[in-house]
Scaffold this motif. Sequence first.
Motif, short mmCIF file in Angstrom:
data_model
loop_
_atom_site.label_atom_id
_atom_site.label_comp_id
_atom_site.label_asym_id
_atom_site.label_seq_id
_atom_site.Cartn_x
_atom_site.Cartn_y
_atom_site.Cartn_z
N GLY A 95 0.82 -1.21 0.00
CA GLY A 95 0.00 0.00 0.00
C GLY A 95 0.85 1.25 0.00
N LEU A 96 1.93 1.25 0.78
CA LEU A 96 2.83 2.40 0.86
C LEU A 96 3.50 2.66 -0.49
N PHE A 97 4.11 1.63 -1.07
CA PHE A 97 4.87 1.82 -2.31
C PHE A 97 3.95 2.11 -3.49
N GLU A 98 2.78 1.50 -3.51
CA GLU A 98 1.82 1.80 -4.58
C GLU A 98 1.33 3.25 -4.49
N THR A 167 7.69 -2.44 -10.83
CA THR A 167 6.55 -1.80 -10.16
C THR A 167 6.46 -2.30 -8.72
N ALA A 168 5.67 -1.61 -7.94
CA ALA A 168 5.48 -2.02 -6.54
C ALA A 168 4.91 -3.44 -6.47
N ALA A 173 5.85 -8.98 -5.00
CA ALA A 173 5.53 -10.36 -5.35
C ALA A 173 6.78 -11.21 -5.55
N ASN A 174 7.94 -10.57 -5.44
CA ASN A 174 9.22 -11.27 -5.54
C ASN A 174 9.59 -11.77 -4.15
#
Length: 364
Positions: A95-98, A167-168, A173-174
């Motif tokens: 949420g922060l990075f997006e 992307t965020a 997801a990594n």
Amino acid sequence: MAALPEDYKGDDGDEKKKGDDEPLMADGDMDKIMAEIEKQPLVSEKKALDVLLKEFKDHDNFTRQMNALISENNHSNYRQMRRDGNCFYRAFLLGLFETIEANRDIQLLTRVSENVMTSLHRCLKFGFESFTIEDFYYAFMDELQFYQRKLESGSDEYKAQDRMGNTAIERMANSSHANYLIFWARMLASLHLRENEKEFEHFIPQDKGGFTNYLRSDVEALKAEADHLQTVALSRSVDVPITIYCLENIQKGGPQKVHTIENKKSSYDLLFRPGHYDVLYRNSDYNDKIEDESKSNTDNNNNTESKEQEANKEQTDKDKTKEKDDNTDVTMKDNNDNNNDKKTTDDSNTNNNNNGNDTINTLP
């Protein structure tokens, strides 16, 4: 998993026979659950909130709250995190990075960076060995640098040099990359609790073996689930207020809205259901009610202050008027006294003059 007590009896009342190496049902269930969890994506695609209605179709209390959430028309989608014990930290960071990425919010990024920058040095003050935690710290700082470079580039097509994702969503997801970030997020939460022990120590369950043991087992340990204490601590540690919409098994009302930092406009929202957190996406016309409430409270306070000021002014004017009247009365009294004294003096002088005249008249 802890073994059952020796005197445990099954539903039929018979003791479990010694030597019977049949696995406990709980163990078998846990293996199946863990296998299913590993099949889940770390971060799902966006899903409509209606999907959760189907999930809760047999639970009236949750269905009622989901319908209430949907009817507010503030949110339409959510993104599910893997149920692996890290869901809150993954949801918070995503949420922060997006938010930084989508809004090009350099001020938010700067605020977070300033709070994280000093965190390694502050952790060392509590006895942590630098070589055991510094890699996680530098990984987190590098992540913030990635978003700094991406915003400065002005391009949505910016390519990451570390190949961890562009992307965020891709980066969180990594698995190997995200685990480093999640661990430092845990350390940030733990650090905030350590630095504010007197504020939080009374909320630690007594069966956790004390404040420090609780932090090691329930905050810093990877895959340890988060409760309200951890959500507040992480949010405050980086000065990022969020709103958590809580779906709970209650008979009336809901969903409850929890603001991790009171009286501050939240940056984004999470969705909680028992034991799990997801990212909750706002509509474009999202109405941040906490801001409206704060403005209303401010207006009310201003109105109250204005009324108090008017009342004080009115009272002051009354006091001044009364003081003026009192002074006037005193002055008039003094003048009357002076006049009386003067009259007495004049009468005395008149009598003396009359006596003088009598004397003169008797002279030859």
